[in-house]
Design a protein around this motif. Structure first.
Motif, PDB file in Angstrom:
ATOM      1  N   PRO A 165      -6.461  -5.477   3.060  1.00  0.00           N
ATOM      2  CA  PRO A 165      -5.229  -4.888   3.623  1.00  0.00           C
ATOM      3  C   PRO A 165      -4.879  -5.557   4.953  1.00  0.00           C
ATOM      4  O   PRO A 165      -5.736  -5.714   5.824  1.00  0.00           O
ATOM      5  N   VAL A 166      -3.626  -5.960   5.094  1.00  0.00           N
ATOM      6  CA  VAL A 166      -3.150  -6.613   6.318  1.00  0.00           C
ATOM      7  C   VAL A 166      -1.723  -6.160   6.597  1.00  0.00           C
ATOM      8  O   VAL A 166      -1.063  -5.557   5.743  1.00  0.00           O
ATOM      9  N   MET A 167      -1.256  -6.482   7.803  1.00  0.00           N
ATOM     10  CA  MET A 167       0.141  -6.216   8.157  1.00  0.00           C
ATOM     11  C   MET A 167       0.958  -7.465   7.858  1.00  0.00           C
ATOM     12  O   MET A 167       0.621  -8.561   8.315  1.00  0.00           O
ATOM     13  N   ALA A 168       2.034  -7.295   7.090  1.00  0.00           N
ATOM     14  CA  ALA A 168       2.908  -8.419   6.734  1.00  0.00           C
ATOM     15  C   ALA A 168       4.253  -8.241   7.410  1.00  0.00           C
ATOM     16  O   ALA A 168       4.769  -7.126   7.500  1.00  0.00           O
ATOM     17  N   ASP A 169       4.834  -9.368   7.874  1.00  0.00           N
ATOM     18  CA  ASP A 169       6.147  -9.283   8.512  1.00  0.00           C
ATOM     19  C   ASP A 169       7.245  -9.310   7.452  1.00  0.00           C
ATOM     20  O   ASP A 169       8.122 -10.173   7.457  1.00  0.00           O
ATOM     21  N   LEU A 170       7.167  -8.344   6.563  1.00  0.00           N
ATOM     22  CA  LEU A 170       8.134  -8.187   5.473  1.00  0.00           C
ATOM     23  C   LEU A 170       8.649  -6.754   5.493  1.00  0.00           C
ATOM     24  O   LEU A 170       7.871  -5.813   5.655  1.00  0.00           O
ATOM     25  N   ILE A 171       9.960  -6.599   5.307  1.00  0.00           N
ATOM     26  CA  ILE A 171      10.539  -5.258   5.304  1.00  0.00           C
ATOM     27  C   ILE A 171      10.231  -4.542   3.995  1.00  0.00           C
ATOM     28  O   ILE A 171       9.777  -3.401   3.981  1.00  0.00           O
ATOM     29  N   SER A 172      10.481  -5.219   2.874  1.00  0.00           N
ATOM     30  CA  SER A 172      10.211  -4.641   1.549  1.00  0.00           C
ATOM     31  C   SER A 172       9.342  -5.615   0.765  1.00  0.00           C
ATOM     32  O   SER A 172       9.846  -6.398  -0.055  1.00  0.00           O
ATOM     33  N   LEU A 203       0.838  -1.190   0.000  1.00  0.00           N
ATOM     34  CA  LEU A 203       0.000   0.000   0.000  1.00  0.00           C
ATOM     35  C   LEU A 203       0.877   1.245   0.000  1.00  0.00           C
ATOM     36  O   LEU A 203       1.885   1.312   0.709  1.00  0.00           O
ATOM     37  N   ASP A 204       0.511   2.249  -0.816  1.00  0.00           N
ATOM     38  CA  ASP A 204       1.356   3.420  -1.031  1.00  0.00           C
ATOM     39  C   ASP A 204       1.623   4.203   0.244  1.00  0.00           C
ATOM     40  O   ASP A 204       2.714   4.727   0.438  1.00  0.00           O
ATOM     41  N   ASP A 205       0.603   4.311   1.133  1.00  0.00           N
ATOM     42  CA  ASP A 205       0.780   5.134   2.326  1.00  0.00           C
ATOM     43  C   ASP A 205       1.422   4.362   3.468  1.00  0.00           C
ATOM     44  O   ASP A 205       1.491   4.857   4.588  1.00  0.00           O
ATOM     45  N   ALA A 206       1.889   3.151   3.182  1.00  0.00           N
ATOM     46  CA  ALA A 206       2.403   2.309   4.269  1.00  0.00           C
ATOM     47  C   ALA A 206       3.879   2.558   4.500  1.00  0.00           C
ATOM     48  O   ALA A 206       4.654   2.713   3.574  1.00  0.00           O
ATOM     49  N   ARG A 207       4.251   2.636   5.753  1.00  0.00           N
ATOM     50  CA  ARG A 207       5.651   2.695   6.151  1.00  0.00           C
ATOM     51  C   ARG A 207       5.912   1.521   7.075  1.00  0.00           C
ATOM     52  O   ARG A 207       5.042   1.173   7.866  1.00  0.00           O
ATOM     53  N   ARG A 261       2.300  -2.653   5.702  1.00  0.00           N
ATOM     54  CA  ARG A 261       0.884  -2.796   5.338  1.00  0.00           C
ATOM     55  C   ARG A 261       0.797  -3.093   3.851  1.00  0.00           C
ATOM     56  O   ARG A 261       1.334  -2.351   3.020  1.00  0.00           O
ATOM     57  N   VAL A 262       0.127  -4.199   3.531  1.00  0.00           N
ATOM     58  CA  VAL A 262       0.028  -4.636   2.133  1.00  0.00           C
ATOM     59  C   VAL A 262      -1.402  -5.063   1.825  1.00  0.00           C
ATOM     60  O   VAL A 262      -2.198  -5.316   2.726  1.00  0.00           O
ATOM     61  N   LEU A 263      -1.698  -5.142   0.540  1.00  0.00           N
ATOM     62  CA  LEU A 263      -2.930  -5.773   0.093  1.00  0.00           C
ATOM     63  C   LEU A 263      -2.563  -7.204  -0.260  1.00  0.00           C
ATOM     64  O   LEU A 263      -1.645  -7.434  -1.057  1.00  0.00           O
ATOM     65  N   ALA A 264      -3.244  -8.156   0.358  1.00  0.00           N
ATOM     66  CA  ALA A 264      -2.875  -9.563   0.172  1.00  0.00           C
ATOM     67  C   ALA A 264      -4.116 -10.400  -0.040  1.00  0.00           C
ATOM     68  O   ALA A 264      -5.251  -9.958   0.187  1.00  0.00           O
TER      69      ALA A 264
END
Length: 201
Positions: free
Chosen positions: A111-118, A75-79, A95-98
């Protein structure tokens, strides 16, 4: 602990008053209550908390399922932000769309939180869901539940000891107030004649 200081009033002393001895008995009673009641209350609370938390652990492990989700896009606004469940902040999440498949076979996405850096499209990560695929928190584990139960028991024991000590202080405070009131009455009786020649003759 201030209850121990009250025991010195048992020592032999020609100036020892009845109230000093009473304070010593109050101090001894306080020590006995703390030595017996605090561990018993702590044990009961800890055991109750352990049983309740372990039932919760079993219920969560039966109702929550680990599934593999696939990143559609970040997601674009995700940091990246720290993982609140890790407690250390060493494991950033994004934060990603999965999309993922629920345990009942239904396809889900959102949209969910993923344990991924990039995160990149096609990356896989683990996600916890209920039986219908709705995202839920990670289930509580037995070790964490046991730690919470121990802390609850220790807290209850310390609170019990504090309440008993507060009760002792209140009793001693009231005894001291009564002692001062008796002194004031004695001074009032002696006051009019204090310092006059022939007083007491």
């Amino acid at each position: 602990m201030w209850a121990i200081s009250g025991l010195w009033r048992w020592r032999r002393n020609p100036l020892r008053r009845a109230t000093d001895l009473a304070e010593a008995w109050v101090a001894l009673g306080t020590l006995l209550l703390i030595a017996v009641a605090a561990p018993v209350v702590g044990s009961l609370v800890g055991t109750g908390a352990q049983n309740a938390l372990q039932r919760s652990v079993q219920a969560q492990q039966q109702s929550r399922h680990a599934v593999t989700a696939t990143v559609l896009h970040k997601l674009d606004d995700a940091r990246p932000e720290p993982d609140p469940e890790s407690g250390t902040g060493d494991s950033p999440r994004s934060r990603v769309l999965a999309e993922w498949t629920a345990p009942d076979g239904a396809r889900q996405h959102g949209p969910v939180m993923a344990d991924l850096i990039s995160p990149r499209r096609g990356d896989h990560f683990s996600l916890w869901t209920d039986a219908h695929g709705r995202v839920v928190a990670r289930p509580l584990d037995s070790a964490t539940a046991a730690t919470h139960a121990v802390l609850a028991g220790l807290g209850a024991a310390l609170l019990t000891a504090g309440l008993v000590e507060a009760g002792r202080r209140m009793v001693v405070w009231r005894m001291v107030r009564r002692r001062y009131a008796r002194w004031d009455q004695a001074w009032d009786r002696a006051g009019p004649d204090w310092g006059k020649a022939g007083t007491g003759s």
